[in-house]
Design an enzyme around this catalytic site. Sequence first.
Site, PDB file in Angstrom:
ATOM      1  N   GLU A   1       0.827  -1.216   0.000  1.00  0.00           N
ATOM      2  CA  GLU A   1       0.000   0.000   0.000  1.00  0.00           C
ATOM      3  C   GLU A   1       0.858   1.262   0.000  1.00  0.00           C
ATOM      4  O   GLU A   1       2.067   1.199   0.208  1.00  0.00           O
ATOM      5  CB  GLU A   1      -0.883   0.046   1.273  1.00  0.00           C
ATOM      6  CG  GLU A   1      -2.229  -0.644   1.120  1.00  0.00           C
ATOM      7  CD  GLU A   1      -3.255   0.230   0.420  1.00  0.00           C
ATOM      8  OE1 GLU A   1      -2.888   1.328  -0.042  1.00  0.00           O
ATOM      9  OE2 GLU A   1      -4.421  -0.194   0.321  1.00  0.00           O
TER      10      GLU A   1
ATOM     11  N   ASN B   1     -10.123   5.714   2.366  1.00  0.00           N
ATOM     12  CA  ASN B   1      -9.233   5.415   1.247  1.00  0.00           C
ATOM     13  C   ASN B   1      -9.279   6.537   0.209  1.00  0.00           C
ATOM     14  O   ASN B   1     -10.091   7.468   0.305  1.00  0.00           O
ATOM     15  CB  ASN B   1      -9.683   4.108   0.564  1.00  0.00           C
ATOM     16  CG  ASN B   1      -8.834   2.914   0.978  1.00  0.00           C
ATOM     17  OD1 ASN B   1      -7.627   3.036   1.191  1.00  0.00           O
ATOM     18  ND2 ASN B   1      -9.464   1.752   1.073  1.00  0.00           N
TER      19      ASN B   1
ATOM     20  N   ASP C   1      -9.930   1.926  -4.081  1.00  0.00           N
ATOM     21  CA  ASP C   1      -8.912   1.923  -3.026  1.00  0.00           C
ATOM     22  C   ASP C   1      -8.049   3.176  -3.211  1.00  0.00           C
ATOM     23  O   ASP C   1      -8.576   4.254  -3.457  1.00  0.00           O
ATOM     24  CB  ASP C   1      -8.124   0.594  -3.086  1.00  0.00           C
ATOM     25  CG  ASP C   1      -7.388   0.303  -1.790  1.00  0.00           C
ATOM     26  OD1 ASP C   1      -7.196   1.233  -0.991  1.00  0.00           O
ATOM     27  OD2 ASP C   1      -6.964  -0.847  -1.568  1.00  0.00           O
TER      28      ASP C   1
HETATM   29  C1  BGC Z   1      -7.356  -1.657   3.312  1.00  0.00           C
HETATM   30  C2  BGC Z   1      -7.659  -3.118   3.196  1.00  0.00           C
HETATM   31  C3  BGC Z   1      -8.945  -3.305   2.419  1.00  0.00           C
HETATM   32  C4  BGC Z   1      -8.811  -2.609   1.084  1.00  0.00           C
HETATM   33  C5  BGC Z   1     -10.052  -2.655   0.232  1.00  0.00           C
HETATM   34  C6  BGC Z   1      -7.273  -1.071   1.951  1.00  0.00           C
HETATM   35  O1  BGC Z   1      -6.996   0.296   2.031  1.00  0.00           O
HETATM   36  O2  BGC Z   1      -6.161  -1.440   4.027  1.00  0.00           O
HETATM   37  O3  BGC Z   1      -7.725  -3.682   4.464  1.00  0.00           O
HETATM   38  O4  BGC Z   1      -9.235  -4.655   2.251  1.00  0.00           O
HETATM   39  O5  BGC Z   1      -8.485  -1.252   1.285  1.00  0.00           O
HETATM   40  O6  BGC Z   1     -11.116  -2.001   0.799  1.00  0.00           O
HETATM   41 CA    CA Z   2      -5.817   1.755   0.674  1.00  0.00          CA
END
Ligand code: BGC
Ligand code: CA
Length: 299
Positions: free
Chosen positions: A18, A154, A206
């Site tokens: 990430e 996100n 995301d």
């Molecule tokens: C989170 C994950 C999640 C994904 C999709 C990410 O930012 O850290 O835990 O599964 O987003 O929603």
């Molecule tokens: Ca993320």
Amino acid sequence: MQDGVIEVAVALDMSLGESPVWSVARQALYWTDINNGHVYAWCPQKRGAPTRTELGEKVGCVALDEAGLVVATASGILRLPESGEPERLADNPEWKKEWQQAGQGNRFNDGRCDAAGRLWAGTIDAEESNASAALYCLDRGELTRRLTGIGISNGLAFSPDRRWLYHTDSLTRRILRYPFDVDSGTLGEGQTWVDLETLGLPGVPDGAAVDSEGCYWSALYDGGRIVRFTPEGELVAEHPVPCPHPTMVAFGGPDLRTLYITTATQHLDAEGKARWPQAGSLLQMRTGVEGLAEPGFGG
Ligand code: BGC
Ligand code: CA
């Protein structure tokens, strides 16, 4: 590297890669493996392997800082200087040490700095299903809660003219934008800007990055693609990724035209991992458009 072709930049077996972020000053890319509490640093021109720092707790995102990096973890926000001890800048209001073993408490997730050097970082509901999380802003030592009722924070990004803050609660499959005043750091009323449902797109929005034309690149987690939207919210490009769970993108490289893509394996079983061997790696793709230099943390 050919424009539009996705390939492996660094072969890795990350659980939840990430938060890629490129430092123009250092010509280096940083990113995290949230679940394993790792922070990676890599200079592509040096052609070596990335270095990896173990934080001993989950780490949601990383931002640039003059002294090194700033990270938002399960327990709070820390400065990680290149030399010396980590410095705690803020505690996570949604987390307690005694909850750690039980997996309770909401950890920090996605975040980035605005042009004035504030760090914006949101949390994620421990079960990824309730609206118990929030979006916070760390501004000159003070952490304030800015949005509440979120499941998975996100997609945070800013328009190049600094007039909009983009954000998604992944659970809603919608991306919102908020009128933003960079001088005061205040947000106006959010409006739905993109709805994956309406567009018939799979997965959830995301992490994201905005390019120099003001277009928003979003990684569709469980949607196996990167999508690009104009400032008006029109879908103008789709790039399939060789795994179902791309998590976030960042522009980098000497000309800011390499799109780095982090990926996850956390939702794949053995069969899935065999089918998508590039899942868990850092991927890259050359683009025809430049990214924007990422601002650092201002204190
Ligand atoms: C989170 C994950 C999640 C994904 C999709 C990410 O930012 O850290 O835990 O599964 O987003 O929603
Ligand atoms: Ca993320």
